[in-house]
Design an enzyme around this catalytic site. Structure first.
Site, PDB file in Angstrom:
ATOM      1  N   ASP A 150       0.834  -1.203   0.000  1.00 10.02           N
ATOM      2  CA  ASP A 150       0.000   0.000   0.000  1.00 10.02           C
ATOM      3  C   ASP A 150       0.868   1.253   0.000  1.00 10.02           C
ATOM      4  O   ASP A 150       1.434   1.629   1.019  1.00 10.02           O
ATOM      5  CB  ASP A 150      -0.889   0.002   1.250  1.00 10.02           C
ATOM      6  CG  ASP A 150      -1.988  -1.038   1.146  1.00 10.02           C
ATOM      7  OD1 ASP A 150      -2.791  -0.944   0.217  1.00 10.02           O
ATOM      8  OD2 ASP A 150      -2.024  -1.948   1.999  1.00 10.02           O
ATOM      9  N   PHE A 201      -6.238   3.544   5.841  1.00 14.14           N
ATOM     10  CA  PHE A 201      -5.812   2.873   7.073  1.00 14.14           C
ATOM     11  C   PHE A 201      -6.208   1.406   7.021  1.00 14.14           C
ATOM     12  O   PHE A 201      -7.258   1.076   6.463  1.00 14.14           O
ATOM     13  CB  PHE A 201      -6.491   3.502   8.296  1.00 14.14           C
ATOM     14  CG  PHE A 201      -6.298   4.985   8.378  1.00 14.14           C
ATOM     15  CD1 PHE A 201      -5.128   5.521   8.911  1.00 14.14           C
ATOM     16  CD2 PHE A 201      -7.274   5.839   7.890  1.00 14.14           C
ATOM     17  CE1 PHE A 201      -4.948   6.905   8.961  1.00 14.14           C
ATOM     18  CE2 PHE A 201      -7.099   7.224   7.932  1.00 14.14           C
ATOM     19  CZ  PHE A 201      -5.934   7.758   8.480  1.00 14.14           C
ATOM     20  N   GLY A 229      -7.376  -2.059   9.237  1.00 18.16           N
ATOM     21  CA  GLY A 229      -8.131  -2.313  10.471  1.00 18.16           C
ATOM     22  C   GLY A 229      -9.526  -1.706  10.501  1.00 18.16           C
ATOM     23  O   GLY A 229     -10.160  -1.682  11.547  1.00 18.16           O
ATOM     24  N   ASP A 255     -10.532  -5.089  -1.233  1.00 18.20           N
ATOM     25  CA  ASP A 255      -9.536  -4.609  -0.267  1.00 18.20           C
ATOM     26  C   ASP A 255     -10.233  -3.850   0.855  1.00 18.20           C
ATOM     27  O   ASP A 255     -10.891  -2.836   0.607  1.00 18.20           O
ATOM     28  CB  ASP A 255      -8.546  -3.691  -1.006  1.00 18.20           C
ATOM     29  CG  ASP A 255      -7.382  -3.228  -0.141  1.00 18.20           C
ATOM     30  OD1 ASP A 255      -7.292  -3.634   1.031  1.00 18.20           O
ATOM     31  OD2 ASP A 255      -6.551  -2.454  -0.661  1.00 18.20           O
TER      32      ASP A 255
END
Ligand code: DX5
Ligand code: ZN
Length: 220
Positions: free
Chosen positions: A33, A141, A143, A177
């Site tokens: 990423d 981000f 999570g 994703d």
């Protein structure tokens, strides 16, 4: 189902241990990423770190560019010979031209699409890409929780992708994703996903190989 663990969610000071733990026979792609602190709020790593990583792993790289100027950034990854270079629909007015320049280098071209972008916006671009990355979170981000309307978006896109592949014989893959876990991967397979990126699910325990196997098992 192919799995692409997202290195962003791994302990970044222990890159070398992580790369050794990701065996090439069970890790389909290594998802990198790249974030510029402009298109997305966070700055992660760029071509220098990715190049160093490419020398330490035999797993094909899946470069996900979350950057504002993909035309300027994508060429920096050509010499690493990644499996895919993916950039965002939201970042360029000339996605076809950039896809062509990636494919000319023998690298597969991917187009990523944010949850805010109507899926219909990318359907005319199907012939020009090898893969479409449908974001199931807003990028920036790891999570975050999986956005439930993604199933419907993927399923609508998958129908059009299948029609195109049937007509032309060309393979076009769908990658998803964000927030992928053992709880949603089966449903993702059922709506047509071919590759799942998984960050926190794979790296939250100390054994990424086991987590990758767990995800694949759910799809059998
Ligand atoms: C976020 C990245 C993702 C992220 C996935 O912008 O594109 O690849 O690291 O992490 P999880 O699986 O934890 O959502
Ligand atoms: Zn990603």
């Amino acid at each position: 189902m192919k799995i692409a663990p997202s290195l962003l969610a791994a302990p970044l000071t222990k890159l070398s241990d992580t790369l050794k733990a990701l065996k090439k026979d069970e890790t389909d792609f290594l998802h990198l990423d790249v974030m510029d602190g402009h298109f997305v709020p966070q700055l992660s790593y760029g071509e220098a770190i990715c190049e160093a990583i490419s020398k330490e792993t035999e797993v094909p790289l899946d470069v996900h560019l979350m950057v504002s100027r993909p035309e300027a950034e994508a060429p920096k990854y050509f010499n690493m010979k990644p499996g895919y270079i993916t950039f965002h629909y939201e970042t360029t007015s000339f996605p076809i031209r950039l896809a062509q320049s990636i494919r000319e280098k023998g690298i597969k071209a991917g187009l990523a699409v944010n949850p805010v972008t109507p899926i219909e916006a990318i359907t005319d671009l199907i012939p020009y890409f090898d893969m479409f990355l449908i974001m199931s979170i807003e990028p920036g981000f790891y999570g975050q929780s999986f956005l439930e309307n993604s199933y419907d978006r993927i399923s609508r896109f998958s129908k059009l992708r299948n029609e195109y592949s049937l007509k032309t014989g060309n393979e076009v893959l769908i990658e998803v994703d964000g927030g992928v876990t053992d709880k949603n991967i089966r449903q993702l397979k059922d709506v047509g996903v071919n590759i799942c990126v998984a960050g926190s699910f794979v790296f939250k325990s100390g054994n990424p190989g086991e987590k990758i196997r767990e995800l694949k098992m759910k799809c059998q």
